[in-house]
Design a protein around this motif. Structure first.
Motif, PDB file in Angstrom:
ATOM      1  N   SER A  64      35.369  35.019  21.424  1.00  8.47           N
ATOM      2  CA  SER A  64      34.886  34.883  22.792  1.00  8.47           C
ATOM      3  C   SER A  64      35.788  35.651  23.745  1.00  8.47           C
ATOM      4  O   SER A  64      36.887  36.088  23.367  1.00  8.47           O
ATOM      5  CB  SER A  64      34.818  33.408  23.206  1.00  8.47           C
ATOM      6  N   GLN A  65      35.301  35.833  24.951  1.00  2.00           N
ATOM      7  CA  GLN A  65      36.079  36.451  26.020  1.00  2.00           C
ATOM      8  C   GLN A  65      35.723  35.729  27.310  1.00  2.00           C
ATOM      9  O   GLN A  65      34.619  35.890  27.833  1.00  2.00           O
ATOM     10  CB  GLN A  65      35.786  37.951  26.126  1.00  2.00           C
ATOM     11  N   LEU A  66      36.649  34.904  27.775  1.00  2.00           N
ATOM     12  CA  LEU A  66      36.375  34.045  28.924  1.00  2.00           C
ATOM     13  C   LEU A  66      36.111  34.865  30.183  1.00  2.00           C
ATOM     14  O   LEU A  66      36.945  35.643  30.626  1.00  2.00           O
ATOM     15  CB  LEU A  66      37.555  33.102  29.167  1.00  2.00           C
ATOM     16  N   LYS A  67      34.927  34.655  30.749  1.00  2.00           N
ATOM     17  CA  LYS A  67      34.524  35.351  31.964  1.00  2.00           C
ATOM     18  C   LYS A  67      34.628  34.414  33.151  1.00  2.00           C
ATOM     19  O   LYS A  67      34.217  33.257  33.083  1.00  2.00           O
ATOM     20  CB  LYS A  67      33.084  35.862  31.821  1.00  2.00           C
ATOM     21  N   THR A  68      35.181  34.902  34.252  1.00  2.00           N
ATOM     22  CA  THR A  68      35.351  34.099  35.456  1.00  2.00           C
ATOM     23  C   THR A  68      34.928  34.924  36.667  1.00  2.00           C
ATOM     24  O   THR A  68      34.725  36.147  36.568  1.00  2.00           O
ATOM     25  CB  THR A  68      36.820  33.671  35.645  1.00  2.00           C
ATOM     26  N   PRO A  69      34.805  34.301  37.849  1.00  2.00           N
ATOM     27  CA  PRO A  69      34.492  35.082  39.065  1.00  2.00           C
ATOM     28  C   PRO A  69      35.591  36.068  39.442  1.00  2.00           C
ATOM     29  O   PRO A  69      35.365  36.956  40.266  1.00  2.00           O
ATOM     30  CB  PRO A  69      34.345  33.996  40.143  1.00  2.00           C
ATOM     31  N   TRP A  70      36.788  35.946  38.844  1.00  2.00           N
ATOM     32  CA  TRP A  70      37.935  36.769  39.244  1.00  2.00           C
ATOM     33  C   TRP A  70      38.329  37.776  38.171  1.00  2.00           C
ATOM     34  O   TRP A  70      39.290  38.504  38.344  1.00  2.00           O
ATOM     35  CB  TRP A  70      39.122  35.856  39.550  1.00  2.00           C
ATOM     36  N   GLY A  71      37.597  37.833  37.083  1.00  2.00           N
ATOM     37  CA  GLY A  71      37.924  38.742  35.992  1.00  2.00           C
ATOM     38  C   GLY A  71      37.747  38.046  34.661  1.00  2.00           C
ATOM     39  O   GLY A  71      37.250  36.915  34.594  1.00  2.00           O
ATOM     40  N   THR A 127      41.879  26.435  40.186  1.00  2.00           N
ATOM     41  CA  THR A 127      41.327  27.155  39.040  1.00  2.00           C
ATOM     42  C   THR A 127      41.611  28.648  39.099  1.00  2.00           C
ATOM     43  O   THR A 127      41.985  29.260  38.098  1.00  2.00           O
ATOM     44  CB  THR A 127      39.805  26.907  38.932  1.00  2.00           C
ATOM     45  N   ARG A 128      41.441  29.254  40.273  1.00  2.00           N
ATOM     46  CA  ARG A 128      41.655  30.702  40.384  1.00  2.00           C
ATOM     47  C   ARG A 128      43.090  31.073  40.032  1.00  2.00           C
ATOM     48  O   ARG A 128      43.332  31.996  39.243  1.00  2.00           O
ATOM     49  CB  ARG A 128      41.326  31.184  41.799  1.00  2.00           C
ATOM     50  N   ASP A 129      44.051  30.361  40.631  1.00  2.00           N
ATOM     51  CA  ASP A 129      45.445  30.689  40.348  1.00  2.00           C
ATOM     52  C   ASP A 129      45.816  30.360  38.908  1.00  2.00           C
ATOM     53  O   ASP A 129      46.636  31.053  38.304  1.00  2.00           O
ATOM     54  CB  ASP A 129      46.360  29.941  41.316  1.00  2.00           C
ATOM     55  N   ALA A 130      45.216  29.326  38.349  1.00  2.00           N
ATOM     56  CA  ALA A 130      45.455  29.006  36.939  1.00  2.00           C
ATOM     57  C   ALA A 130      44.963  30.140  36.055  1.00  2.00           C
ATOM     58  O   ALA A 130      45.635  30.538  35.099  1.00  2.00           O
ATOM     59  CB  ALA A 130      44.765  27.691  36.562  1.00  2.00           C
ATOM     60  N   PHE A 131      43.779  30.681  36.375  1.00  2.00           N
ATOM     61  CA  PHE A 131      43.250  31.805  35.591  1.00  2.00           C
ATOM     62  C   PHE A 131      44.218  32.982  35.617  1.00  2.00           C
ATOM     63  O   PHE A 131      44.526  33.575  34.575  1.00  2.00           O
ATOM     64  CB  PHE A 131      41.884  32.239  36.122  1.00  2.00           C
ATOM     65  N   VAL A 191      47.882  38.934  40.670  1.00  2.00           N
ATOM     66  CA  VAL A 191      46.942  39.336  39.627  1.00  2.00           C
ATOM     67  C   VAL A 191      47.658  40.231  38.621  1.00  2.00           C
ATOM     68  O   VAL A 191      48.291  41.211  39.002  1.00  2.00           O
ATOM     69  CB  VAL A 191      45.725  40.080  40.224  1.00  2.00           C
ATOM     70  N   HIS A 192      47.580  39.886  37.344  1.00  2.00           N
ATOM     71  CA  HIS A 192      48.271  40.675  36.350  1.00  2.00           C
ATOM     72  C   HIS A 192      47.518  41.966  36.065  1.00  2.00           C
ATOM     73  O   HIS A 192      46.289  42.006  36.118  1.00  2.00           O
ATOM     74  CB  HIS A 192      48.446  39.879  35.048  1.00  2.00           C
ATOM     75  N   LYS A 249      38.187  43.315  34.536  1.00  2.00           N
ATOM     76  CA  LYS A 249      37.224  43.078  35.588  1.00  2.00           C
ATOM     77  C   LYS A 249      36.118  42.160  35.109  1.00  2.00           C
ATOM     78  O   LYS A 249      35.768  42.146  33.943  1.00  2.00           O
ATOM     79  CB  LYS A 249      36.611  44.415  36.044  1.00  2.00           C
ATOM     80  N   ALA A 250      35.579  41.380  36.047  1.00  2.00           N
ATOM     81  CA  ALA A 250      34.495  40.455  35.697  1.00  2.00           C
ATOM     82  C   ALA A 250      33.234  41.232  35.319  1.00  2.00           C
ATOM     83  O   ALA A 250      33.021  42.324  35.805  1.00  2.00           O
ATOM     84  CB  ALA A 250      34.205  39.539  36.882  1.00  2.00           C
TER      85      ALA A 250
END
Length: 281
Positions: A74-81, A185-189, A274-275, A280-281
Motif C-alpha cells: 500500500s501507499q498511504l494517501k493523504t490531503p497533504w501528500g 493529523t496533518r503534523d503527524a503525517f 514538510v520533508h 505529492k498527493a
C-alpha cells in the motif's frame, strides 16, 4: 547447530510456498461517516489480519493455494501528500473461497500487520513470474504509482527476498507516533514521513490498524483496541507525541497514550517542516 537446522528448515519452507503480491488502498479522509456496523464486523482483528478479499476471479488468484503467502502493498494517501510505498500485511492463506463476485482468502495464524517502513528499494528489485514463462521486474517505472503495477495480483519469483525484508522490519527498532486526530493529523503525517524517509520503522494508527477501523477509532471497542496500542508502545524504542492545542485532553486517546508512555514520550512541537521526500498527493 540448532540455529543452522532451523534456518535450513525455514529456507526449505520458503521454496515450497508460493508468494504473491497485491495492492490495497489506504487513504486518510478527514471527514467520514460513522458506520458502526462496518466497524463491529471488523473488530477483534487488531493483532493480525483476518482475511483479504479481491473482486478478481481469474488470473493469479486461481493459482493461490492454502499455506501460500500474499504480501499486501500500500501507499498511504493523504490531503497533504503520500508516504513512500510499504508492505501493509503478510497474509498466510488458511482457506480460499471462490465466488462469482470475487475471491476471499482467510488469513492463518502467522499472518501479520507490518509497521510503516519504506519498501521502495524492495519493490524496485522484486520480480514477478510471467504467465508466458520467465520473470520481469514488478515495478518497471518508479515514477508511476506502485498501485498501477499491482492492481491485479502478481506471483513473485523470489518470496525469500520479501520474507527477509519482513524479518528486518520486525526486528528493527520501532517508533510510535501519538497524536490527536482532531487537530494533529496533518503534523503527524509530516513527522511520520520524515521518520520513514530516514529509514525508521514507525507505528502510526493510520497505517497500523485495519483499514476499516483506522478512520473510525472512536467507534472501536476499547477493550480490544487499548491492549493493541499499549503493546505497540511497549515494543517501541521511542514514543513521539505530536503537540497540538487539543493533544492530551482528558478522555482522548492522546491522553491515554501520553499517560501510558510516561517519561518515554518525547513531545514534538508544531509546526513540523514538510520533508523533502514526501510524495505529492
Amino acid at each position: 547447530m540448532l540455529a543452522d537446522e532451523l534456518a535450513e528448515a525455514r529456507m526449505e519452507e520458503l521454496t515450497m510456498v508460493a508468494h504473491f503480491m497485491h495492492y490495497v488502498c489506504r487513504t486518510i479522509r478527514m471527514r467520514f461517516p460513522m458506520e458502526v456496523g462496518e466497524v463491529t464486523a471488523s473488530t477483534g482483528h487488531f493483532a493480525r489480519p483476518a482475511f483479504h478479499v479481491t473482486h478478481a476471479v481469474n488470473g493469479w488468484v486461481r493459482d493461490v493455494r492454502e499455506h501460500d503467502v500474499i504480501w499486501l502493498v500500500s501507499q498511504l494517501k493523504t490531503p497533504w501528500g503520500s508516504l513512500p510505498p510499504g508492505i501493509d500485511a503478510r497474509i498466510e492463506v488458511a482457506s480460499i473461497e471462490h465466488g462469482c463476485a470475487g475471491t476471499r482468502f482467510t488469513a492463518g495464524p502467522r499472518s501479520a500487520w507490518i509497521p510503516m517502513r519504506d519498501a521502495t528499494e524492495l519493490l524496485g528489485t522484486a520480480r514477478g513470474v510471467l504467465k508466458s514463462g520467465g520473470s520481469a521486474r514488478l515495478w518497471t517505472n518508479p515514477e508511476r504509482h506502485i498501485g498501477q503495477y499491482l492492481q491485479g495480483m502478481r506471483a513473485l519469483e523470489d518470496g525469500a527476498l520479501v520474507d527477509a525484508w519482513f524479518q528486518m522490519a520486525r526486528e528493527a527498532k520501532m517508533e510510535f507516533v501519538s497524536y490527536r486526530q482532531l487537530d494533529g493529523t496533518r503534523d503527524a503525517f509530516h513527522y511520520v514521513a520524515k521518520r520513514v524517509c530516514l529509514g525508521k520503522t514507525v507505528f502510526w494508527d493510520r497505517w497500523g490498524l485495519p483499514r476499516g477501523i483506522a478512520e473510525r477509532r472512536e467507534a472501536s471497542p476499547r477493550a480490544q483496541l487499548d491492549p493493541y496500542l499499549t503493546s505497540a508502545m511497549d515494543r517501541a524504542a521511542t514514543v513521539w507525541g505530536i503537540a497540538s492545542p487539543r493533544y492530551g485532553e482528558p478522555g482522548s486517546y492522546s491522553a491515554y497514550e501520553q499517560q501510558y508512555a510516561g517519561v518515554r514520550l518525547v513531545l514534538v512541537q508544531c509546526p513540523v517542516a514538510v520533508h523533502a521526500c514526501t510524495q505529492k498527493a
